[in-house]
Design an enzyme around this catalytic site. Structure first.
Site, PDB file in Angstrom:
ATOM      1  N   VAL A  41       0.847  -1.208   0.000  1.00 51.43           N
ATOM      2  CA  VAL A  41       0.000   0.000   0.000  1.00 51.43           C
ATOM      3  C   VAL A  41       0.880   1.255   0.000  1.00 51.43           C
ATOM      4  O   VAL A  41       0.646   2.208  -0.757  1.00 51.43           O
ATOM      5  CB  VAL A  41      -0.971  -0.015   1.209  1.00 51.43           C
ATOM      6  CG1 VAL A  41      -1.784   1.270   1.255  1.00 51.43           C
ATOM      7  CG2 VAL A  41      -1.886  -1.235   1.160  1.00 51.43           C
ATOM      8  N   CYS A  42       1.921   1.225   0.834  1.00 48.68           N
ATOM      9  CA  CYS A  42       2.829   2.383   0.901  1.00 48.68           C
ATOM     10  C   CYS A  42       3.494   2.628  -0.453  1.00 48.68           C
ATOM     11  O   CYS A  42       3.717   3.779  -0.845  1.00 48.68           O
ATOM     12  CB  CYS A  42       3.925   2.144   1.941  1.00 48.68           C
ATOM     13  SG  CYS A  42       3.288   1.892   3.585  1.00 48.68           S
ATOM     14  N   THR A  43       3.804   1.553  -1.138  1.00 45.25           N
ATOM     15  CA  THR A  43       4.442   1.690  -2.458  1.00 45.25           C
ATOM     16  C   THR A  43       3.524   2.474  -3.395  1.00 45.25           C
ATOM     17  O   THR A  43       3.970   3.394  -4.097  1.00 45.25           O
ATOM     18  CB  THR A  43       4.745   0.282  -3.030  1.00 45.25           C
ATOM     19  OG1 THR A  43       5.650  -0.356  -2.136  1.00 45.25           O
ATOM     20  CG2 THR A  43       5.344   0.352  -4.419  1.00 45.25           C
TER      21      THR A  43
END
Ligand code: BEZ
Length: 212
Positions: A44-46
């Site tokens: 998700v952070c990516t």
């Protein structure tokens, strides 16, 4: 102690993917977005960091500088940035803080122990040129943020900082705004030459005022 709207954003100096940065110097007279991520090499952070990089022009147009926080070390950030650029077709060139000692996470209360004892949640702070906290949003690790919403609230914050207006539910830049209750209708006609739509004495719309 946790931070609240209107508080002064704590200053700090940190190691980042763009070198050593003092937060206030980095911001200068710009608006700022400071946002945290649970960990490097997470899916998700990516996508979030990729989206932020792809919106570079939108942030620049609004005079906003962005700064991400993750509690992993610098070498890990550097490897991860290559993956983000590859998978999201972007060029991450905003700083990502290597907050290994959780100093920034602590200052901004980004660790919520009942969610995770060690990882930061998805906190996002919008800071005005006066270094005051204008907005905070907090998402759990499992939900990626909506960066169009971040841009939308920046538009609202910048407009309402200049004019005696507020923005209605689901407002988007360019749509009519609301005259704040503190302005009398008599004064509103003078302040807002584009005209008023008076639905109720307390619900008065006007077109977005011109800059200046
Ligand atoms: C993610 O960034 O993909 C993520 C991080 C922690 C929990 C779930 C997802």
């Amino acid at each position: 102690m946790s931070l609240r709207l209107g508080d002064t954003a704590p200053d700090f100096t940190a190691t980042t993917t763009e070198g050593q940065i003092n937060f206030y110097e980095f911001l200068g007279d710009s608006w700022g977005v400071l946002f945290s991520h649970p960990a490097d090499y997470t899916p998700v952070c990516t996508t979030e960091l990729g989206r932020t990089a792809l919106l570079k022009e939108e942030f620049a147009k609004r005079n906003v500088k962005v700064l991400a926080v993750s509690v992993d070390p610098l070498d890990k950030h550097q490897g991860w940035v290559k993956d983000i650029n590859e998978t999201q077709n972007c060029n991450v060139d905003f700083p990502i803080i290597a907050d290994e000692n959780r100093e920034v996470a602590g200052l901004y209360d980004m660790i919520h122990p009942n969610a995770s004892a060690t990882a930061t949640v998805r906190s996002l702070f919008i800071i005005g040129p006066d270094k005051l906290i204008k907005l905070m949003i907090i998402y759990p690790a499992s939900t990626g943020r909506n960066f169009f919403e971040v841009l939308r609230v920046i538009d609202s914050l910048q407009l309402t900082a200049k004019h005696s207006v507020a923005t209605p539910a689901d407002w988007k830049n360019g749509e009519n705004v609301i005259v704040v209750p503190a302005v009398s209708t008599e004064d509103a006609y003078k302040k807002f030459p584009k005209g008023l739509e008076i639905v109720k004495p307390y619900l008065r719309y006007t077109p977005v005022p011109d800059e200046n």
